[in-house]
Design a protein around this motif. Structure first.
Motif, short mmCIF file in Angstrom:
data_model
loop_
_atom_site.label_atom_id
_atom_site.label_comp_id
_atom_site.label_asym_id
_atom_site.label_seq_id
_atom_site.Cartn_x
_atom_site.Cartn_y
_atom_site.Cartn_z
N SER A 1 -4.88 -2.84 -11.80
CA SER A 1 -5.29 -2.82 -10.38
C SER A 1 -4.92 -1.43 -9.27
O SER A 1 -3.74 -1.33 -9.46
CB SER A 1 -4.65 -4.15 -9.70
N PRO A 2 -6.09 -1.02 -8.72
CA PRO A 2 -5.55 0.13 -7.87
C PRO A 2 -4.93 -0.25 -6.56
O PRO A 2 -4.27 0.63 -5.93
CB PRO A 2 -7.17 0.51 -7.58
N GLN B 1 -2.68 4.94 -10.49
CA GLN B 1 -3.98 5.16 -11.38
C GLN B 1 -3.63 6.35 -12.42
O GLN B 1 -4.78 7.13 -12.52
CB GLN B 1 -5.21 5.24 -10.66
N ASP B 2 -2.49 6.62 -12.85
CA ASP B 2 -2.30 7.64 -13.70
C ASP B 2 -3.29 7.93 -14.93
O ASP B 2 -3.50 9.03 -15.47
CB ASP B 2 -0.89 7.78 -13.98
N HIS B 3 -3.90 6.74 -15.31
CA HIS B 3 -4.77 6.74 -16.40
C HIS B 3 -6.05 7.50 -16.15
O HIS B 3 -6.84 7.58 -17.01
CB HIS B 3 -5.02 5.24 -16.95
N LEU B 4 -6.37 7.57 -14.88
CA LEU B 4 -7.56 8.29 -14.18
C LEU B 4 -7.51 9.75 -14.15
O LEU B 4 -8.52 10.28 -14.09
CB LEU B 4 -7.81 7.43 -13.12
N GLY B 5 -6.26 10.40 -13.98
CA GLY B 5 -6.28 11.79 -13.62
C GLY B 5 -4.72 12.07 -13.57
O GLY B 5 -3.90 11.19 -13.45
N SER B 6 -4.46 13.37 -13.64
CA SER B 6 -3.03 13.86 -13.75
C SER B 6 -2.55 13.61 -12.17
O SER B 6 -3.23 13.42 -11.08
CB SER B 6 -2.90 15.25 -14.23
N SER B 7 -1.38 13.77 -12.26
CA SER B 7 -0.43 13.70 -10.63
C SER B 7 -1.08 15.07 -10.05
O SER B 7 -0.92 14.77 -8.81
CB SER B 7 0.90 13.82 -11.02
N ALA B 8 -1.18 16.06 -10.59
CA ALA B 8 -1.58 17.25 -9.92
C ALA B 8 -2.88 16.91 -9.17
O ALA B 8 -3.07 17.43 -8.04
CB ALA B 8 -1.65 18.53 -10.73
N THR B 9 -3.88 16.29 -9.89
CA THR B 9 -5.10 15.91 -9.37
C THR B 9 -4.95 15.01 -8.27
O THR B 9 -5.53 15.60 -6.94
CB THR B 9 -6.03 15.24 -10.36
N PHE B 10 -4.30 14.09 -8.20
CA PHE B 10 -4.00 13.15 -7.17
C PHE B 10 -3.39 14.11 -5.81
O PHE B 10 -3.65 13.68 -4.50
CB PHE B 10 -3.02 12.05 -7.26
N TYR B 11 -2.39 14.64 -6.15
CA TYR B 11 -1.63 15.41 -5.08
C TYR B 11 -2.54 16.64 -4.36
O TYR B 11 -2.49 16.89 -3.16
CB TYR B 11 -0.25 15.92 -5.47
N ARG C 1 -1.09 7.69 -5.21
CA ARG C 1 -1.60 7.55 -6.70
C ARG C 1 -2.26 6.43 -6.74
O ARG C 1 -2.78 5.89 -7.88
CB ARG C 1 -0.77 8.05 -7.72
N TYR C 2 -2.41 5.34 -5.72
CA TYR C 2 -3.13 4.33 -5.69
C TYR C 2 -3.58 3.61 -4.42
O TYR C 2 -2.80 4.25 -3.39
CB TYR C 2 -2.51 3.15 -6.69
N PHE C 3 -4.29 2.83 -4.29
CA PHE C 3 -4.73 2.44 -2.94
C PHE C 3 -3.37 1.38 -2.22
O PHE C 3 -3.58 0.23 -2.52
CB PHE C 3 -5.95 1.62 -2.76
N ILE C 4 -2.49 2.17 -1.90
CA ILE C 4 -1.29 1.20 -1.54
C ILE C 4 -1.48 0.47 -0.28
O ILE C 4 -0.49 -0.47 -0.34
CB ILE C 4 -0.14 2.49 -0.98
N LEU C 5 -2.25 0.49 0.57
CA LEU C 5 -2.58 -0.41 1.63
C LEU C 5 -3.00 -1.67 1.45
O LEU C 5 -3.11 -2.80 2.20
CB LEU C 5 -3.34 0.37 2.81
N GLY C 6 -3.61 -1.99 0.36
CA GLY C 6 -4.06 -3.33 0.00
C GLY C 6 -5.47 -3.67 -0.06
O GLY C 6 -6.33 -2.78 0.61
N CYS D 1 -8.67 5.81 -4.78
CA CYS D 1 -7.81 6.04 -3.63
C CYS D 1 -8.46 5.85 -2.25
O CYS D 1 -7.87 6.46 -1.28
CB CYS D 1 -7.10 7.34 -3.76
N SER D 2 -9.83 5.79 -2.34
CA SER D 2 -10.55 5.61 -0.95
C SER D 2 -11.46 4.58 -1.29
O SER D 2 -11.88 4.32 -2.53
CB SER D 2 -11.22 6.90 -0.46
N CYS D 3 -12.14 3.80 -0.31
CA CYS D 3 -13.02 2.64 -0.41
C CYS D 3 -14.37 3.17 -0.10
O CYS D 3 -14.70 3.71 1.10
CB CYS D 3 -12.53 1.55 0.03
N GLY D 4 -15.46 2.46 -0.76
CA GLY D 4 -16.92 2.36 -0.17
C GLY D 4 -17.55 1.44 -0.93
O GLY D 4 -16.97 0.59 -1.63
N PRO D 5 -18.96 1.36 -0.78
CA PRO D 5 -19.77 0.20 -1.18
C PRO D 5 -19.71 0.50 -2.79
O PRO D 5 -19.53 1.45 -3.35
CB PRO D 5 -21.22 0.74 -0.67
#
Length: 356
Positions: free
Chosen positions: A32-33, A38-48, A111-116, A195-199
């Motif tokens: 669950s994001p 979500q490290d299985h989707l990309g490296s930490s460098a990508t997220f940062y 690295r994940y949608f921490i706000l819920g 890490c961001s939301c949309g339709p």
């Protein structure tokens, strides 16, 4: 990243998110994001790296759009009918930068949608609302220029009341486009790197009728505004070329025609850079169900749409000589009244047909 080519069945879909499941994992909820990085989707460098980019959009977009609104409040000469629409554009951009970019910055940093889940729905709605207002504002600006310059209605005068009505129009249409996912027609979920939301572009869940909503957005919120922009600016260019041909001996008219042509190209390209990747990605997902794709690439269209909070005001406000002069004065870098007057005189013909 190897992903299952066939998406889960409707009864397997969680209510608040969707991600393609790695081949060695059968439990979607464990990824669950809203719960785990979500490290299985990309490296930490990508997220940062994305966090840094979102922070840049947040700071610069918020600053320049607040400055636009503050200048309009401070200087009465900016309160023209066209500038009302530019301020409306600034408000919508501010909504995207303050809500969308700040939330994405926090989420990419974690690295994940921490706000819920609830914050995801709020962010998805607010960003979609701001984006739709921005999109329709661009179409309204083009329509206003067509009315004023090409005069299809003869001596009709575009007044401040008309500009205010157009601003209201953009918010009404934006609500029509962004509210349905809150009431069951599609839904707002984490997208891309989660890490961001949309339709929800991704699923064929009959409960939400996602595909029909995607097609609705494409027609109502992309094709129609784009057609309006191309038609109106196309007519404006034709009018300018006719004026330049009739006054071939006038250097100022020839210069104005070239500058307006350049500005129109920039404005149309800005629109396409903002919305074409997002629209193309959504339509590709709809018409290529079950095809594998890299969610890191799926994040790019979302970033382009959020970055419009920076380059839209640059195109429509900073290139507006009157706005630019007032901004520089407010920041203590303004030129003298004589220089401002000289600049205004030298671009009179361009200002009549450009965004300023």
């Amino acid at each position: 990243i190897k992903m299952r080519r066939n998406p889960p069945m409707d009864n397997e879909l969680p209510e608040d998110f969707w991600i393609p499941v790695p081949l060695d994992t059968n439990n979607i909820t464990s990824l669950s994001p809203f719960l785990v990085p979500q490290d299985h989707l990309g490296s930490s460098a990508t997220f940062y790296a994305m966090a840094v980019f979102m922070f840049f959009i947040f700071v610069v977009g918020t600053f320049i759009n607040i400055l636009t609104i503050a200048c309009t409040i401070q200087y009465k000469k900016l309160r023209s009918h066209l500038n009302y629409i530019l301020v409306n554009l600034a408000v919508s951009n501010l909504l995207v930068s303050c809500v969308g970019s700040s939330t994405a910055f926090c989420s990419f940093s974690a690295r994940y949608f921490i706000l819920g889940p609830l914050a995801c729905k709020i962010e998805g709605f607010m960003v979609t609302l701001g984006g739709m207002v921005s999109l329709w504002s661009l179409a309204v600006i083009a329509f206003e220029r067509w009315l004023v310059i090409c005069k299809p209605l003869g001596n009709f005068v575009f007044k401040p009341d008309h500009a205010i009505a157009c601003c209201v129009f953009t918010w009404v249409f934006a609500l029509i486009a962004s509210a349905p996912p809150l009431f069951g027609w599609s839904r707002y979920i984490p997208e891309g790197l989660q890490c961001s939301c949309g339709p929800d572009w991704y699923t064929t869940n009959n409960k939400y009728n996602n595909e029909s909503y995607v097609m609705f957005l494409f027609g109502f919120c992309f094709a129609v505004p784009l057609a309006t922009i191309i038609f109106c600016y196309g007519q404006l260019l034709i009018t300018m070329k006719m004026a330049a041909k009739a006054q071939a001996e006038s250097a100022s008219t020839q210069k104005a025609e070239k500058e307006v042509t350049r500005m129109v190209i920039i404005m149309v390209m800005g629109f396409l850079v903002c919305w074409l990747p997002y629209t193309t990605f959504a339509l590709w997902i709809v018409f290529n169900r079950g095809q594998s794709f890299d969610l890191r690439m799926a994040t790019i269209p979302s970033c382009f749409s959020k970055s419009s909070a920076v380059y839209n005001p640059i195109i429509y406000v900073v290139f507006n000589k009157q706005f630019r002069s007032c901004m520089m004065q407010m920041l203590g870098m303004g030129s003298s009244e004589e220089e401002t007057s000289s600049s205004t005189t030298s671009v009179t013909e361009v200002s009549k047909v450009g965004p300023a």
